[in-house]
Write an enzyme that holds these catalytic residues in place. Structure first.
Site, PDB file in Angstrom:
ATOM      1  N   LEU A  32     -39.068   5.112 104.047  1.00  0.00           N
ATOM      2  CA  LEU A  32     -40.302   5.190 104.326  1.00  0.00           C
ATOM      3  C   LEU A  32     -41.370   4.409 103.218  1.00  0.00           C
ATOM      4  CD1 LEU A  32     -40.878   8.826 105.385  1.00  0.00           C
ATOM      5  CD2 LEU A  32     -40.395   6.853 106.993  1.00  0.00           C
ATOM      6  N   CYS A  33     -42.252   3.955 103.449  1.00  0.00           N
ATOM      7  CA  CYS A  33     -43.199   3.102 102.328  1.00  0.00           C
ATOM      8  C   CYS A  33     -44.084   4.081 101.827  1.00  0.00           C
ATOM      9  CB  CYS A  33     -43.916   2.147 103.315  1.00  0.00           C
ATOM     10  SG  CYS A  33     -42.888   0.813 103.700  1.00  0.00           S
ATOM     11  N   THR A  34     -43.443   5.265 100.862  1.00  0.00           N
ATOM     12  CA  THR A  34     -44.499   6.077 100.326  1.00  0.00           C
ATOM     13  C   THR A  34     -43.395   6.515  99.381  1.00  0.00           C
ATOM     14  OG1 THR A  34     -45.251   8.296 100.272  1.00  0.00           O
ATOM     15  CG2 THR A  34     -43.792   7.947 102.030  1.00  0.00           C
ATOM     16  N   LEU A  68     -44.646   6.315 110.189  1.00  0.00           N
ATOM     17  CA  LEU A  68     -44.056   5.065 110.103  1.00  0.00           C
ATOM     18  C   LEU A  68     -43.083   4.474 111.448  1.00  0.00           C
ATOM     19  CD1 LEU A  68     -44.986   5.238 107.152  1.00  0.00           C
ATOM     20  CD2 LEU A  68     -43.131   3.816 106.506  1.00  0.00           C
TER      21      LEU A  68
END
Length: 421
Positions: A345-347, A385
């Site tokens: 995930l982009c976190t 996402l």
């Protein structure tokens, strides 16, 4: 599902990954049965055990648990639909929750759910209105928010201001309200003090408290109770320093209390629910390492699994970030190294393990988050996402059955035992 060679080995994980891909939830039905047997063998035999579907609502798993004689507790219409898919009879269902809609209440009545628990005075009024429309008399239970808070519960559900139930001190208001609601008949009370309790004495005290309260209201107000729900809250040890709940001690500490109550009230059922205790130990969340990297002196392993599938492993629901038990499956013995286990995930919060010591990881290796059978996928932001779901498989008598596919977001199909080893 413990770390053990008999079940999860590198070769077995690799075979499952080849058949079902990763990330993947694996549930061991033998472990579930063992947990059920432990409760039944230690607690008073008259207690009716309920499985809390919120812990893991997969219909195939629910069906297998139900077939052992365990009843089902549910809290939404989709859980009701999943339970019905699993073949659960309405007479063995308990329905509760603080914010029931009119649609829910109508459905509960139409389906004939046996243990129907209300949680506010206004809800009682709405139930009365719908019962009047249907020209029915509805047996109703009332959830009580106890005055005493539990010590030792990781999450307190009662004993303080809560949206759940009606305060213990307001019980006379319940009786006054029911006098002017002719289509409702009080038939039980229910309480739930807290969850993730590892102290046998705490659970025994909770049982004593609610049964004592039930006796008082029976004597003071002359009410007849068909059932008393004593909650549950049985915990399992996830983190370092936590000890397993001693069911021998709990059984010994609570047996006399239950027996004395039943001698006075032989027609009253005692209900107890458990979700986490029955299924948490049975589950493992398996992910494959895609990349390894080093950033400012810190070693990362980036896997195809993450907190969108297992929010609890990422710290959700805990005041302080702690790691679940995590193991690695690699083809040969290697020296250990400390890792941050990241997902796709982009976190920066997508970490299912921090400072975890594992054998040196290479792309293609596997890691597993153990004790993941409860509040794993069901308590995670699966749409974050927009990744696909992990598959879920059930290990049953040496066979493997797919029980959720990657596109089954709501209620997966009910599966029979597979012949795939």
């Amino acid at each position: 599902m413990e770390k053990k060679g008999e079940r999860l080995t590198y070769s077995f994980i690799r075979e499952l990954a080849a058949s079902y891909s990763t990330p993947l939830y694996i549930y061991d039905l033998e472990t579930v049965q063992r947990q059920i047997d432990k409760i039944r063998s230690k607690m008073h035999p008259s207690i009716k055990l309920f499985y809390s579907m919120k812990a893991n609502p997969n219909p195939t798993l629910v069906q297998r648990i139900y077939q052992t004689g365990v009843n089902i507790e549910l809290c939404s219409l989709l859980e009701l639909a999943a339970a019905q898919t699993a073949g659960v009879a309405a007479e063995r269902m308990m329905y509760l929750g603080p914010g029931k809609s009119a649609e829910e209440i109508r459905t509960i009545m139409d389906q004939g759910v046996r243990y129907f628990v209300a949680e506010s005075l206004q809800e009682l009024e709405l139930i009365e209105q719908i019962a009047q429309e249907k020209r029915k008399t509805v047996p109703i239970g009332v959830r009580i928010n106890p005055e005493v808070a539990v010590r030792g519960a990781r999450l307190q559900m009662g004993g303080k201001a809560r949206q759940f139930g009606i305060d213990e001190g307001q019980f006379p208001d319940v009786l006054r309200k029911l006098q002017v609601l002719p289509h409702l008949r009080l038939c039980g009370i229910h309480t739930y003090h807290g969850t993730r309790i590892l102290s046998a004495n705490t659970i025994a005290e909770n049982i004593r408290y609610i049964l004592s309260f039930a006796e008082r209201i029976i004597e003071m107000y002359g009410v007849k109770l068909n059932f008393v729900g004593i909650g549950g809250g049985f915990g399992i040890p996830y983190f370092a320093g936590e000890k397993e709940l001693d069911l021998d001690e709990l059984g010994q500490a609570s047996y006399g209390t239950v027996e004395q109550f039943l001698q006075k009230q032989p027609e009253t059922e005692i209900l107890m629910e458990s979700g986490r205790y029955l299924v948490a130990e049975a589950g493992a969340y398996v992910a494959q390492v895609r990349y390894t990297k080093r950033s400012q002196g810190v070693h990362f392993a980036v896997t195809d699994g993450g907190t969108h599938h297992h929010a609890a492993a990422g710290g959700s629901g805990n005041a302080f970030r702690k790691n679940f038990p995590i193991v690695a499956y690699v083809p040969e013995q290697r020296a250990e190294q400390e890792y941050e286990l990241a997902g796709p995930l982009c976190t920066p919060n997508d970490l299912i393990g921090k400072k975890v010591r594992l054998p040196e990881l290479h792309p293609g290796d596997y890691i597993a988050v153990l004790k993941s059978g409860a509040y794993g996928l069901t308590a995670s932001p699966a749409l974050f996402l927009s990744h696909r779901l992990p598959r879920e498989v059930l290990l049953e008598r040496g066979k493997v059955t797919l029980i959720r596919d990657v596109d089954e977001y709501i209620i997966p199909k009910l599966r029979k035992e597979s012949n795939t080893d």
